[in-house]
Scaffold this motif. Structure first.
Motif, PDB file in Angstrom:
ATOM      1  N   LEU A  48       4.945 -45.792  17.506  1.00 13.37           N
ATOM      2  CA  LEU A  48       6.202 -46.507  17.706  1.00 13.37           C
ATOM      3  C   LEU A  48       7.342 -45.848  16.930  1.00 13.37           C
ATOM      4  O   LEU A  48       7.134 -45.389  15.797  1.00 13.37           O
ATOM      5  CB  LEU A  48       6.060 -47.964  17.254  1.00 13.37           C
ATOM      6  CG  LEU A  48       5.041 -48.814  18.034  1.00 13.37           C
ATOM      7  CD1 LEU A  48       4.833 -50.145  17.335  1.00 13.37           C
ATOM      8  CD2 LEU A  48       5.483 -49.014  19.472  1.00 13.37           C
ATOM      9  N   PRO A  49       8.557 -45.849  17.483  1.00 17.71           N
ATOM     10  CA  PRO A  49       9.708 -45.240  16.802  1.00 17.71           C
ATOM     11  C   PRO A  49      10.378 -46.216  15.832  1.00 17.71           C
ATOM     12  O   PRO A  49      11.597 -46.441  15.886  1.00 17.71           O
ATOM     13  CB  PRO A  49      10.626 -44.884  17.971  1.00 17.71           C
ATOM     14  CG  PRO A  49      10.384 -45.966  18.976  1.00 17.71           C
ATOM     15  CD  PRO A  49       8.909 -46.308  18.846  1.00 17.71           C
ATOM     16  N   ILE A  50       9.585 -46.794  14.920  1.00 11.31           N
ATOM     17  CA  ILE A  50      10.122 -47.765  13.979  1.00 11.31           C
ATOM     18  C   ILE A  50      10.418 -47.077  12.656  1.00 11.31           C
ATOM     19  O   ILE A  50       9.954 -45.971  12.386  1.00 11.31           O
ATOM     20  CB  ILE A  50       9.145 -48.944  13.778  1.00 11.31           C
ATOM     21  CG1 ILE A  50       7.796 -48.426  13.263  1.00 11.31           C
ATOM     22  CG2 ILE A  50       8.957 -49.712  15.073  1.00 11.31           C
ATOM     23  CD1 ILE A  50       6.797 -49.520  12.977  1.00 11.31           C
ATOM     24  N   GLU A  51      11.182 -47.746  11.820  1.00  9.20           N
ATOM     25  CA  GLU A  51      11.628 -47.153  10.555  1.00  9.20           C
ATOM     26  C   GLU A  51      10.660 -47.440   9.404  1.00  9.20           C
ATOM     27  O   GLU A  51      10.545 -46.633   8.481  1.00  9.20           O
ATOM     28  CB  GLU A  51      13.022 -47.678  10.194  1.00  9.20           C
ATOM     29  CG  GLU A  51      14.100 -47.277  11.194  1.00  9.20           C
ATOM     30  CD  GLU A  51      14.212 -45.772  11.359  1.00  9.20           C
ATOM     31  OE1 GLU A  51      14.091 -45.053  10.340  1.00  9.20           O
ATOM     32  OE2 GLU A  51      14.398 -45.311  12.494  1.00  9.20           O
ATOM     33  N   SER A  52       9.979 -48.592   9.455  1.00  7.10           N
ATOM     34  CA  SER A  52       9.114 -48.965   8.324  1.00  7.10           C
ATOM     35  C   SER A  52       7.891 -49.726   8.817  1.00  7.10           C
ATOM     36  O   SER A  52       7.907 -50.334   9.899  1.00  7.10           O
ATOM     37  CB  SER A  52       9.879 -49.836   7.322  1.00  7.10           C
ATOM     38  OG  SER A  52      11.002 -49.157   6.800  1.00  7.10           O
ATOM     39  N   VAL A  53       6.836 -49.679   8.017  1.00  5.03           N
ATOM     40  CA  VAL A  53       5.651 -50.476   8.287  1.00  5.03           C
ATOM     41  C   VAL A  53       5.220 -51.122   6.973  1.00  5.03           C
ATOM     42  O   VAL A  53       5.217 -50.480   5.916  1.00  5.03           O
ATOM     43  CB  VAL A  53       4.512 -49.615   8.886  1.00  5.03           C
ATOM     44  CG1 VAL A  53       4.146 -48.461   7.970  1.00  5.03           C
ATOM     45  CG2 VAL A  53       3.284 -50.465   9.179  1.00  5.03           C
ATOM     46  N   VAL A  54       4.889 -52.400   7.053  1.00  7.68           N
ATOM     47  CA  VAL A  54       4.402 -53.147   5.895  1.00  7.68           C
ATOM     48  C   VAL A  54       2.906 -53.397   6.116  1.00  7.68           C
ATOM     49  O   VAL A  54       2.508 -53.922   7.156  1.00  7.68           O
ATOM     50  CB  VAL A  54       5.145 -54.486   5.735  1.00  7.68           C
ATOM     51  CG1 VAL A  54       4.632 -55.217   4.496  1.00  7.68           C
ATOM     52  CG2 VAL A  54       6.637 -54.255   5.648  1.00  7.68           C
ATOM     53  N   ILE A  55       2.110 -53.005   5.141  1.00 11.64           N
ATOM     54  CA  ILE A  55       0.659 -53.108   5.293  1.00 11.64           C
ATOM     55  C   ILE A  55       0.083 -53.930   4.151  1.00 11.64           C
ATOM     56  O   ILE A  55       0.352 -53.653   2.974  1.00 11.64           O
ATOM     57  CB  ILE A  55       0.007 -51.717   5.312  1.00 11.64           C
ATOM     58  CG1 ILE A  55       0.617 -50.874   6.437  1.00 11.64           C
ATOM     59  CG2 ILE A  55      -1.509 -51.823   5.491  1.00 11.64           C
ATOM     60  CD1 ILE A  55       0.139 -49.439   6.456  1.00 11.64           C
ATOM     61  N   HIS A  56      -0.689 -54.944   4.508  1.00 11.49           N
ATOM     62  CA  HIS A  56      -1.384 -55.784   3.539  1.00 11.49           C
ATOM     63  C   HIS A  56      -2.894 -55.574   3.708  1.00 11.49           C
ATOM     64  O   HIS A  56      -3.402 -55.618   4.825  1.00 11.49           O
ATOM     65  CB  HIS A  56      -1.068 -57.259   3.742  1.00 11.49           C
ATOM     66  CG  HIS A  56       0.391 -57.558   3.918  1.00 11.49           C
ATOM     67  ND1 HIS A  56       1.314 -57.355   2.929  1.00 11.49           N
ATOM     68  CD2 HIS A  56       1.081 -58.050   4.991  1.00 11.49           C
ATOM     69  CE1 HIS A  56       2.511 -57.699   3.354  1.00 11.49           C
ATOM     70  NE2 HIS A  56       2.393 -58.130   4.601  1.00 11.49           N
ATOM     71  N   VAL A  57      -3.576 -55.364   2.605  1.00 11.34           N
ATOM     72  CA  VAL A  57      -5.023 -55.167   2.649  1.00 11.34           C
ATOM     73  C   VAL A  57      -5.710 -56.381   2.030  1.00 11.34           C
ATOM     74  O   VAL A  57      -5.403 -56.769   0.895  1.00 11.34           O
ATOM     75  CB  VAL A  57      -5.446 -53.897   1.881  1.00 11.34           C
ATOM     76  CG1 VAL A  57      -6.953 -53.682   2.017  1.00 11.34           C
ATOM     77  CG2 VAL A  57      -4.688 -52.684   2.406  1.00 11.34           C
ATOM     78  N   VAL A  58      -6.620 -56.953   2.788  1.00 10.05           N
ATOM     79  CA  VAL A  58      -7.410 -58.090   2.314  1.00 10.05           C
ATOM     80  C   VAL A  58      -8.840 -57.625   2.088  1.00 10.05           C
ATOM     81  O   VAL A  58      -9.409 -56.902   2.909  1.00 10.05           O
ATOM     82  CB  VAL A  58      -7.374 -59.242   3.339  1.00 10.05           C
ATOM     83  CG1 VAL A  58      -8.278 -60.392   2.880  1.00 10.05           C
ATOM     84  CG2 VAL A  58      -5.943 -59.730   3.542  1.00 10.05           C
ATOM     85  N   ASP A  59      -9.404 -58.037   0.964  1.00  9.74           N
ATOM     86  CA  ASP A  59     -10.779 -57.646   0.652  1.00  9.74           C
ATOM     87  C   ASP A  59     -11.424 -58.751  -0.186  1.00  9.74           C
ATOM     88  O   ASP A  59     -10.737 -59.657  -0.679  1.00  9.74           O
ATOM     89  CB  ASP A  59     -10.804 -56.318  -0.098  1.00  9.74           C
ATOM     90  CG  ASP A  59     -12.159 -55.628  -0.001  1.00  9.74           C
ATOM     91  OD1 ASP A  59     -12.975 -56.032   0.852  1.00  9.74           O
ATOM     92  OD2 ASP A  59     -12.409 -54.684  -0.774  1.00  9.74           O
ATOM     93  N   LYS A  60     -12.731 -58.657  -0.341  1.00 10.70           N
ATOM     94  CA  LYS A  60     -13.445 -59.654  -1.140  1.00 10.70           C
ATOM     95  C   LYS A  60     -13.150 -59.445  -2.627  1.00 10.70           C
ATOM     96  O   LYS A  60     -13.158 -58.314  -3.116  1.00 10.70           O
ATOM     97  CB  LYS A  60     -14.945 -59.579  -0.884  1.00 10.70           C
ATOM     98  CG  LYS A  60     -15.331 -60.035   0.527  1.00 10.70           C
ATOM     99  CD  LYS A  60     -16.827 -60.140   0.677  1.00 10.70           C
ATOM    100  CE  LYS A  60     -17.197 -60.599   2.079  1.00 10.70           C
ATOM    101  NZ  LYS A  60     -16.627 -61.934   2.397  1.00 10.70           N
ATOM    102  N   VAL A  61     -12.920 -60.537  -3.320  1.00 10.57           N
ATOM    103  CA  VAL A  61     -12.632 -60.517  -4.754  1.00 10.57           C
ATOM    104  C   VAL A  61     -13.682 -61.355  -5.463  1.00 10.57           C
ATOM    105  O   VAL A  61     -14.003 -62.472  -5.031  1.00 10.57           O
ATOM    106  CB  VAL A  61     -11.221 -61.076  -5.036  1.00 10.57           C
ATOM    107  CG1 VAL A  61     -10.973 -61.142  -6.543  1.00 10.57           C
ATOM    108  CG2 VAL A  61     -10.166 -60.229  -4.349  1.00 10.57           C
TER     109      VAL A  61
END
Length: 365
Positions: free
Chosen positions: A293-306
């Motif tokens: 995609l020709p977007i300017e930014s991407v926000v990434i959240h990572v979920v994992d077991k704690v």
């Protein structure tokens, strides 16, 4: 051990000359204890009973030498086989260790691969494949075949065969017309989609992701993805890393004796690999999004077991990062440390060498 009688002539003190049916031997030793070397090559150690001429003996060599040489050859062959088996086992063990280390390298370098970038501007500006007001190229070719069809000798003799041929050519014209229409429709739809994507229509983003499946290769490692956004030019991605299913909890090594050893991985090593794996997935996700995609930014959240100090483990956000395209495209992804690279951007990550990744708040954007 056995019993026997023998005759002997004393040569000097401690040495006797012995006569037997099979040859002559020389004995060394004192009364009651002798060592004999026979002309046949047999060696005999004897313990005698003084005054009786009777002794208990133990022999080697001589008549048994040939049999023992055969036995020695078998033993040598078996020794070679054992050595070959050891070498084969060692080779297999080395291969397993190499495969294991390759797996560790792989889960830390997921970011090094990426799909081809889609040029939406070129797709939008791509000219129409043909004038839709006229027959398309496939239909034109089919029409020429129909026009050139003349009855041959058999067709003149049996008109039904020529009529059957004409019918097939007419059917080919209709099929070619449908193929041309499909090509034109595909061009028209792609042009429309490219226009929507370039104008920042959010629904078109979701459509492209659903059709192109950009995260399929990352899913092979066990991650689940969700995407969403309310802002044009920004895509928000959440994925579940599932490090407990991806990162091994043991290590394979070769011992000094060439055996395969499996040991429990230290927590420090496990946490370090898990961090690199998660950060590598983040970079790969960003690469796929920017390629798609020709977007300017991407926000990434990572979920994992704690795992808390007290209580059962639970899922929580362990990494959240805002990545802008301009800086991101300046990175050379081959051979980089994924964990260090992530920190170039606006990032919430709390990593402890002895505790791994801890829960964090999601970045604001």
């Amino acid at each position: 051990m056995g019993l026997r009688f023998r005759k002997s002539i004393r040569i000097c003190k401690g040495m006797k000359l012995n006569f037997g049916k099979t040859g002559v031997g020389v004995s060394f030793g004192t009364r009651g204890l002798h060592y004999t070397v026979h002309s046949s090559g047999r060696r005999t150690a004897s313990v005698g009973i003084p005054g009786t001429g009777i002794s208990y003996v133990s022999s080697s060599g001589g008549g048994r030498s040939k049999r023992r040489r055969v036995g020695a050859g078998v033993k040598a062959q078996r020794a070679i086989q054992v050595q070959q088996q050891k070498e084969e086992e060692y080779s297999r063990n080395c291969e397993m260790v190499d495969d294991f280390n390759e797996l560790l390298d792989m889960i830390r370098s997921i970011h090094e691969e990426c799909s081809e970038t889609i040029d939406w501007i070129s797709l939008k500006n791509k000219p129409e494949p043909f004038n839709n007001m006229l027959p398309g190229p496939r239909e034109e070719e089919a029409l020429r075949s129909l026009h050139d069809a003349k009855p041959g000798f058999i067709g003149k003799l049996i008109p039904a065969t020529h009529n059957n041929k004409i019918k097939k050519l007419n059917d080919a014209v209709l099929a070619a017309r449908e193929e041309d229409k499909q090509v034109y429709d595909d061009w028209e739809n792609m042009k429309k989609l490219a226009t929507q994507v370039l104008s920042g229509e959010i629904d078109s983003y979701f459509y492209v992701v659903s059709e192109m499946h950009p995260f399929d290769e990352i899913l092979d490692y066990g991650s689940d993805f969700n995407i969403g956004t309310d802002i044009p030019n920004i895509l928000e991605v959440e994925f579940h890393a599932k490090t407990d299913k991806v990162v091994p909890n043991h290590v394979l090594e070769i011992t000094k004796t060439g055996k395969l050893s499996s040991k429990k991985m230290t927590k420090t090593m496990h946490y370090d690999i898990a961090q690199d794996y998660i950060c590598s997935c983040v970079l790969r996700t960003a690469r796929e999004v920017f390629a798609l995609l020709p977007i300017e930014s991407v926000v990434i959240h990572v979920v994992d077991k704690v795992q808390p100090i007290i209580g059962d483990e639970y899922d929580d956000t362990v990494l959240s990062v805002l990545i802008d395209r301009k800086r991101f495209e300046q990175i050379s992804f081959s051979g980089i440390d994924a964990s260090d690279t992530i920190e170039m951007f606006k990032c919430n990550m709390n990593f402890k060498k002895t505790g791994g990744l801890k829960p964090v708040k999601r970045v604001e954007f």
